[in-house]
Design an enzyme around this catalytic site. Structure first.
Site: not given
Ligand code: 13P
Length: 247
Positions: A10-12, A95, A97, A165, A171, A209, A230
């Site tokens: 997931n590149w966000k 997600h 977010e 998640e 993060g 993470s 992520g």
């Molecule tokens: P990280 O791997 O950066 O913690 O992000 C996880 C995430 O939200 C994937 O969708």
């Protein structure tokens, strides 16, 4: 037999056109013979260039969200059919977010999931508790409500993927211990068996993470079929190292 594992990047809201293309080239050149499925989910605006580069690769594409309508007056939104048009197989939905910054609730996510399945996509439906909910001992209850509220009422095992998640692990470089993940994943599998007759075949990912140095350990959790990654998916070496460790 366990379902085929899946690692999703997931590149966000990261990368630009040039760096997206460079990252995909780096992934596809080095992917070799990994027995699991790999998917990448770039920002919408980079789906087309990435899709073209993936056309002769086994790595598949996904969107990071979609609308629940096919078309219409929805400025700024993307229909699931548009994602299919660009070659997407998956779409991430719900997600944390999106739940937090776009106020998406379970009903909205369920309606998007139905629309995604109707369009031919496989939604990756995300669930997970916050730090406050975890410390109040409410993780199972929260995840239970999210699963029951966000999934369509009737599904087959290959219609959806679930990503657990924990919000406090995203993060933060802080992952739950394996027993914790196993407990939640086993509970999710149990809920899934209430709404799907072959729930053992629904892929259940862990996210938060995930890094090359913890990927192997994570795979020792019970009921885990891969990861939603992520920041470590923004480096081809790290993303492929995670895939190798989880194969
Ligand atoms: P990280 O791997 O950066 O913690 O992000 C996880 C995430 O939200 C994937 O969708």
């Amino acid at each position: 037999m366990a379902p085929r594992s899946l690692i999703v990047g997931n590149w966000k809201m990261n990368m630009n056109c040039l760096s997206s293309k460079a990252l995909v080239v780096n992934i596809t050149r080095n992917v070799r013979s990994i027995a699991i499925e790999l998917a990448i989910c770039p920002p919408f605006v980079y789906l087309l260039p990435v899709s073209l580069l993936l056309s002769s690769s086994k790595v598949v594409l996904g969107g990071q969200d979609c609308h629940n309508y096919k078309s219409g007056a929805h400025t700024g939104d993307i229909a699931p059919e548009m994602l299919v048009d660009l070659g997407c197989t998956y779409v991430i939905l719900g997600h944390s977010e999106r739940r937090t910054y776009h106020s998406e609730n379970n009903a909205v996510i369920r309606s998007k999931a139905k629309a995604a399945i109707r369009a031919g996509l496989i939604p990756i439906i995300c669930v997970g508790e916050t730090e406050i909910e975890r410390s109040a001992g409410k993780a199972l209850e929260v995840v239970d409500n999210q699963i029951r509220g966000s999934l369509p009422e009737q599904i087959n095992s290959n219609d959806v993927v679930i990503a657990y998640e924990p919000v406090w692990a995203i993060g933060t470089n802080c992952i739950p211990n394996i027993e914790y993940i196993s407990t939640i994943h086993s509970h999710i599998r149990k809920i899934l068996s209430d709404i799907c007759c072959d729930a053992v075949n629904i892929r259940l990912l862990y996210g938060g993470s995930v890094k090359p140095d913890n990927a192997k350990k994570l795979m020792s959790a019970v009921n885990i079929n891969g990861a939603l990654v992520g920041s470590a998916s923004l480096q081809a070496e790290d993303f492929l190292a995670i895939a190798k460790e989880m194969s």
